[in-house]
Design a protein around this motif. Structure first.
Motif, PDB file in Angstrom:
ATOM      1  N   TYR A   1      -4.893   2.089  -4.200  1.00  0.00           N
ATOM      2  CA  TYR A   1      -4.379   2.071  -2.836  1.00  0.00           C
ATOM      3  C   TYR A   1      -3.037   1.351  -2.750  1.00  0.00           C
ATOM      4  CZ  TYR A   1      -6.678  -2.531  -2.949  1.00  0.00           C
ATOM      5  OH  TYR A   1      -7.076  -3.797  -3.298  1.00  0.00           O
ATOM      6  N   ASP A   2      -2.638   0.747  -3.850  1.00  0.00           N
ATOM      7  CA  ASP A   2      -1.359   0.034  -3.915  1.00  0.00           C
ATOM      8  C   ASP A   2      -0.894   0.080  -5.359  1.00  0.00           C
ATOM      9  OD1 ASP A   2       0.142  -2.551  -2.234  1.00  0.00           O
ATOM     10  OD2 ASP A   2       0.381  -2.444  -4.404  1.00  0.00           O
ATOM     11  N   GLU A   3       0.396   0.333  -5.568  1.00  0.00           N
ATOM     12  CA  GLU A   3       0.870   0.517  -6.940  1.00  0.00           C
ATOM     13  C   GLU A   3       0.818  -0.766  -7.762  1.00  0.00           C
ATOM     14  OE1 GLU A   3       5.654   0.107  -5.856  1.00  0.00           O
ATOM     15  OE2 GLU A   3       4.820   2.029  -6.509  1.00  0.00           O
ATOM     16  N   ASN A   4       0.723  -1.927  -7.105  1.00  0.00           N
ATOM     17  CA  ASN A   4       0.717  -3.201  -7.821  1.00  0.00           C
ATOM     18  C   ASN A   4      -0.633  -3.912  -7.768  1.00  0.00           C
ATOM     19  OD1 ASN A   4       3.517  -3.092  -8.569  1.00  0.00           O
ATOM     20  ND2 ASN A   4       4.025  -3.600  -6.449  1.00  0.00           N
ATOM     21  N   THR A   5      -1.671  -3.183  -7.414  1.00  0.00           N
ATOM     22  CA  THR A   5      -3.012  -3.753  -7.313  1.00  0.00           C
ATOM     23  C   THR A   5      -3.952  -3.022  -8.265  1.00  0.00           C
ATOM     24  OG1 THR A   5      -2.631  -4.278  -4.980  1.00  0.00           O
ATOM     25  CG2 THR A   5      -4.915  -4.249  -5.724  1.00  0.00           C
ATOM     26  N   LEU A   6      -4.868  -3.754  -8.861  1.00  0.00           N
ATOM     27  CA  LEU A   6      -5.840  -3.125  -9.741  1.00  0.00           C
ATOM     28  C   LEU A   6      -6.634  -2.065  -8.979  1.00  0.00           C
ATOM     29  CD1 LEU A   6      -7.268  -6.226 -11.651  1.00  0.00           C
ATOM     30  CD2 LEU A   6      -5.931  -4.350 -12.637  1.00  0.00           C
ATOM     31  N   PRO A   7      -6.948  -0.944  -9.618  1.00  0.00           N
ATOM     32  CA  PRO A   7      -7.700   0.108  -8.927  1.00  0.00           C
ATOM     33  C   PRO A   7      -9.153  -0.280  -8.704  1.00  0.00           C
ATOM     34  CG  PRO A   7      -7.445   0.678 -11.236  1.00  0.00           C
ATOM     35  CD  PRO A   7      -6.616  -0.571 -11.006  1.00  0.00           C
TER      36      PRO A   7
ATOM     37  N   MET B   1       0.845  -1.201   0.000  1.00  0.00           N
ATOM     38  CA  MET B   1       0.000   0.000   0.000  1.00  0.00           C
ATOM     39  C   MET B   1       0.877   1.247   0.000  1.00  0.00           C
ATOM     40  SD  MET B   1      -3.232  -0.702   2.492  1.00  0.00           S
ATOM     41  CE  MET B   1      -4.276  -2.137   2.230  1.00  0.00           C
ATOM     42  N   TYR B   2       0.278   2.357  -0.396  1.00  0.00           N
ATOM     43  CA  TYR B   2       1.014   3.607  -0.395  1.00  0.00           C
ATOM     44  C   TYR B   2       1.341   4.025   1.044  1.00  0.00           C
ATOM     45  CZ  TYR B   2      -0.504   3.948  -5.256  1.00  0.00           C
ATOM     46  OH  TYR B   2      -0.732   3.705  -6.583  1.00  0.00           O
ATOM     47  N   PRO B   3       2.511   4.610   1.266  1.00  0.00           N
ATOM     48  CA  PRO B   3       2.957   4.931   2.625  1.00  0.00           C
ATOM     49  C   PRO B   3       1.999   5.818   3.422  1.00  0.00           C
ATOM     50  CG  PRO B   3       4.789   5.094   1.089  1.00  0.00           C
ATOM     51  CD  PRO B   3       3.557   4.863   0.259  1.00  0.00           C
TER      52      PRO B   3
ATOM     53  N   GLY C   1      -4.246   9.256   1.502  1.00  0.00           N
ATOM     54  CA  GLY C   1      -3.188   8.463   0.894  1.00  0.00           C
ATOM     55  C   GLY C   1      -3.548   7.702  -0.361  1.00  0.00           C
ATOM     56  N   PHE C   2      -4.798   7.788  -0.816  1.00  0.00           N
ATOM     57  CA  PHE C   2      -5.185   7.142  -2.072  1.00  0.00           C
ATOM     58  C   PHE C   2      -4.677   7.970  -3.257  1.00  0.00           C
ATOM     59  CE2 PHE C   2      -8.250   5.568   0.976  1.00  0.00           C
ATOM     60  CZ  PHE C   2      -8.460   4.252   0.605  1.00  0.00           C
ATOM     61  N   GLN C   3      -4.455   7.294  -4.379  1.00  0.00           N
ATOM     62  CA  GLN C   3      -4.149   7.985  -5.627  1.00  0.00           C
ATOM     63  C   GLN C   3      -5.328   7.765  -6.569  1.00  0.00           C
ATOM     64  OE1 GLN C   3      -0.249   7.267  -7.241  1.00  0.00           O
ATOM     65  NE2 GLN C   3       0.759   7.568  -5.266  1.00  0.00           N
ATOM     66  N   ILE C   4      -5.931   8.855  -7.025  1.00  0.00           N
ATOM     67  CA  ILE C   4      -7.172   8.762  -7.787  1.00  0.00           C
ATOM     68  C   ILE C   4      -7.013   9.458  -9.125  1.00  0.00           C
ATOM     69  CG2 ILE C   4      -9.650   9.239  -7.777  1.00  0.00           C
ATOM     70  CD1 ILE C   4      -9.564   9.237  -4.736  1.00  0.00           C
ATOM     71  N   GLN C   5      -7.379   8.752 -10.178  1.00  0.00           N
ATOM     72  CA  GLN C   5      -7.315   9.298 -11.534  1.00  0.00           C
ATOM     73  C   GLN C   5      -8.716   9.368 -12.127  1.00  0.00           C
ATOM     74  OE1 GLN C   5      -4.753   6.612 -13.656  1.00  0.00           O
ATOM     75  NE2 GLN C   5      -2.873   7.479 -12.793  1.00  0.00           N
ATOM     76  N   ASN C   6      -8.989  10.425 -12.861  1.00  0.00           N
ATOM     77  CA  ASN C   6     -10.240  10.518 -13.612  1.00  0.00           C
ATOM     78  C   ASN C   6     -10.112   9.696 -14.890  1.00  0.00           C
ATOM     79  OD1 ASN C   6     -10.446  12.834 -11.772  1.00  0.00           O
ATOM     80  ND2 ASN C   6     -12.247  13.351 -12.999  1.00  0.00           N
ATOM     81  N   ILE C   7     -10.988   8.711 -15.047  1.00  0.00           N
ATOM     82  CA  ILE C   7     -11.016   7.923 -16.278  1.00  0.00           C
ATOM     83  C   ILE C   7     -11.896   8.613 -17.310  1.00  0.00           C
ATOM     84  CG2 ILE C   7     -11.687   5.711 -17.292  1.00  0.00           C
ATOM     85  CD1 ILE C   7     -11.070   4.398 -14.648  1.00  0.00           C
ATOM     86  N   SER C   8     -12.964   9.223 -16.842  1.00  0.00           N
ATOM     87  CA  SER C   8     -13.852   9.971 -17.743  1.00  0.00           C
ATOM     88  C   SER C   8     -14.439  11.163 -17.015  1.00  0.00           C
ATOM     89  CB  SER C   8     -14.978   9.068 -18.276  1.00  0.00           C
ATOM     90  OG  SER C   8     -15.930   8.813 -17.261  1.00  0.00           O
ATOM     91  N   GLU C   9     -14.766  12.196 -17.767  1.00  0.00           N
ATOM     92  CA  GLU C   9     -15.362  13.400 -17.209  1.00  0.00           C
ATOM     93  C   GLU C   9     -16.879  13.360 -17.423  1.00  0.00           C
ATOM     94  OE1 GLU C   9     -13.627  15.470 -15.523  1.00  0.00           O
ATOM     95  OE2 GLU C   9     -11.576  14.903 -16.059  1.00  0.00           O
ATOM     96  N   GLY C  10     -17.526  14.504 -17.271  1.00  0.00           N
ATOM     97  CA  GLY C  10     -18.963  14.572 -17.492  1.00  0.00           C
ATOM     98  C   GLY C  10     -19.723  14.670 -16.187  1.00  0.00           C
TER      99      GLY C  10
END
Length: 203
Positions: free
Chosen positions: A116-122, A1-3, A98-107
């Motif tokens: 929550y972990d760099e090696n785990t599916l979001p 998980m992210y630190p 501590g989560f990293q969140i990306q926008n996949i789509s807008e609207g």
């Protein structure tokens, strides 16, 4: 998980959960254990009226709690009795924890990838009805996270079990100076309760 997320989890004292809440959460523990014995894999669908705040926080923290305790085959979803959008303050609150969140789509109803972990599916987060095709259609545990949905949706189609685990709505503070504080407070409460649940499921 992210630190930063690890530090957030470490900062939560599970002994602070009130007794009346433990009685509610123990019912969820019992149902998860029971389904794991039957099917190994368990799906949980966290349901609130608009699928905009509490249900998202519950879905995300439950998935993280299962991962934290290294419990496999736990699949967490969320939905509503209607679709709106995940409220932006939910994203900001989770990022601060501590989560990293990306926008996949807008609207009007954005889709987010919550990592929550760099090696785990979001975790894919967006607002939807609880019976949307993205969610499980049968055999799942329906966790009712708000009073309105709990009272007005007595039958949850496809659910094997239906349990109320209600949370106060941080929306009540949207137009106040303590908005960020109250969203963080609710997120930490939900995080602690989901960590409690999956710690016992692990045992």
């Amino acid at each position: 998980m992210y630190p930063i997320l690890i530090e957030t989890i470490k900062s939560i004292d599970l002994d602070d959960i009130p007794k009346e809440r433990l009685e509610i959460l123990d019912q969820l523990v019992k149902q998860i254990r029971s389904l794991r014995k039957e099917h190994n894999a368990v799906s949980l669908n966290f349901i609130c009226t608009h699928n905009s705040r509490r249900s998202h926080l519950s879905q995300i923290w439950a998935q993280v709690a299962a991962s934290h305790y290294e419990i496999d085959n736990i699949y967490c979803y969320s939905g509503g009795t209607e679709a709106t959008a995940m409220y932006p303050m939910v994203k900001q609150t989770l990022e601060s924890q501590g989560f990293q969140i990306q926008n996949i789509s807008e609207g009007p109803n954005p889709v987010y990838a919550v990592k929550y972990d760099e090696n785990t599916l979001p975790i894919i987060a967006f607002s939807k009805k609880y019976n949307d095709s993205f969610n499980p259609t049968s055999g799942y545990i329906a966790v009712m996270t708000c009073g309105h949905a709990d009272e007005n949706c007595p039958v949850v189609i496809g659910a094997k079990v239906r349990l109320p685990v209600r949370y106060g709505d941080p929306k009540a503070y949207d137009d106040t100076p303590i908005k960020a504080e109250k969203y963080l407070e609710r997120s930490r409460q939900i995080a602690g309760e989901m960590l409690y649940v999956f710690r016992l499921v692990k045992d």
